[in-house]
Design an enzyme around this catalytic site. Structure first.
Site, PDB file in Angstrom:
ATOM      1  N   TYR A 167      -0.998  -0.426  10.440  1.00 45.65           N
ATOM      2  CA  TYR A 167      -1.127  -0.800   9.027  1.00 45.65           C
ATOM      3  C   TYR A 167       0.052  -0.237   8.224  1.00 45.65           C
ATOM      4  O   TYR A 167       0.644  -0.929   7.396  1.00 45.65           O
ATOM      5  CB  TYR A 167      -2.450  -0.271   8.489  1.00 45.65           C
ATOM      6  N   SER A 209       0.836  -1.196   0.000  1.00 49.41           N
ATOM      7  CA  SER A 209       0.000   0.000   0.000  1.00 49.41           C
ATOM      8  C   SER A 209       0.869   1.243   0.000  1.00 49.41           C
ATOM      9  O   SER A 209       2.029   1.219   0.439  1.00 49.41           O
ATOM     10  CB  SER A 209      -0.900  -0.008   1.243  1.00 49.41           C
TER      11      SER A 209
END
Length: 268
Positions: free
Chosen positions: A161, A148
């Site tokens: 995350y 990501s």
């Protein structure tokens, strides 16, 4: 000049492929002739994606459906064993499964969420890579990790995350160096904003997702949000013989978000 991808005879395992980006990758590879393994935790969703793959498969190759939780080692081992049992080999592993947990370091349950985040986004990739190397070495296969853009910038309330995806980027580079002599390529795709079920499953409301999507349409240089097909086409290329000299790469697919937001165009 168009490029044709032919994955006939190739076996591709895509984690988190019962929806969203993973489903798009599975369908795209199946359409190019690959035998695909569709896996997730929801049987109905897995079956639906498998049906889509079968419908587009040029030779009607039936996908393997496996219910599995990537946070459980026994499930990952069973996933690989069933893949080899059905197809006899493994050429492509796409580590796509991911989960998003919100929270700050001061939250009383932060560490629990941190542990869950690492388990899904990083630990599962490390273990699956570990148990797949012996098969990928036989086929000169390749691994593609779906990371990501959160690995490249700090995002409030999802620090765990961000850390997991940063570690995933480094893991990909380490594995490219380590597995290169075995003729296994390892690449990473850093995905920008693509509105999939990951947001709603993490507690974000549909209205918030729609508002966020509209914001990105205005913000991104390309003028639209990302779509699963954007990532699927990149996987297509990286997994193909057109990319045999590419390993250890981090391919950014974010509609120009990173470039636009680091550009010093306001200086006089």
């Amino acid at each position: 000049m168009s490029v044709t991808y032919d994955f006939t005879g190739k076996v591709a395992l895509i984690t988190g492929s019962s929806g969203g980006i993973g489903a798009g990758i599975a369908v795209q590879l199946a359409q190019s002739g690959a035998s695909v393994v569709v896996t997730g935790r929801n049987a109905d969703k897995v079956a639906e994606v498998a049906k889509q793959c079968l419908n587009v498969s040029p030779k009607g190759v039936k996908p393997l459906e496996v219910l599995a939780d990537v946070t459980k080692r026994e499930d990952l081992r069973r996933l690989v064993d069933q893949t080899i049992g059905r197809f006899g080999k493994l050429d492509i592993v796409v580590n796509n499964a991911g989960a998003l947990f919100f929270g700050t370091i001061t939250d009383h349950n932060f560490y629990d969420n941190y542990a869950k985040t690492m388990s899904v986004n990083l630990d599962s990739v490390v273990y699956l890579t570990h148990i797949c190397v012996e098969y990928l070495e036989k086929t000169n296969g390749n691994i593609i990790n779906i990371s990501s853009m959160a690995s490249k910038r700090t995002v409030r309330n999802v620090s765990a995350y961000c850390m997991a995806k940063s570690a995933l980027d480094m893991f990909g580079q380490c594995m490219a160096a380590e597995l290169g002599p075995k003729r296994i390529r390892v690449n990473t795709i850093n995905v920008g904003y693509i509105p999939t079920g990951i947001y709603e499953s993490s507690g974000v409301s549909r209205d918030s997702v729609e508002a966020y999507t509209e914001l990105y349409r205005q913000r991104l240089p390309v003028g639209r949000e990302g779509r699963p097909i954007d990532v699927a086409q990149a996987v297509h290329f990286l997994a193909s013989d057109h990319a045999t000299f590419i390993t250890g790469a981090n391919l950014v697919i974010d509609g120009g978000d990173l470039a636009a937001n680091t550009c010093l165009d306001h200086l006089s």
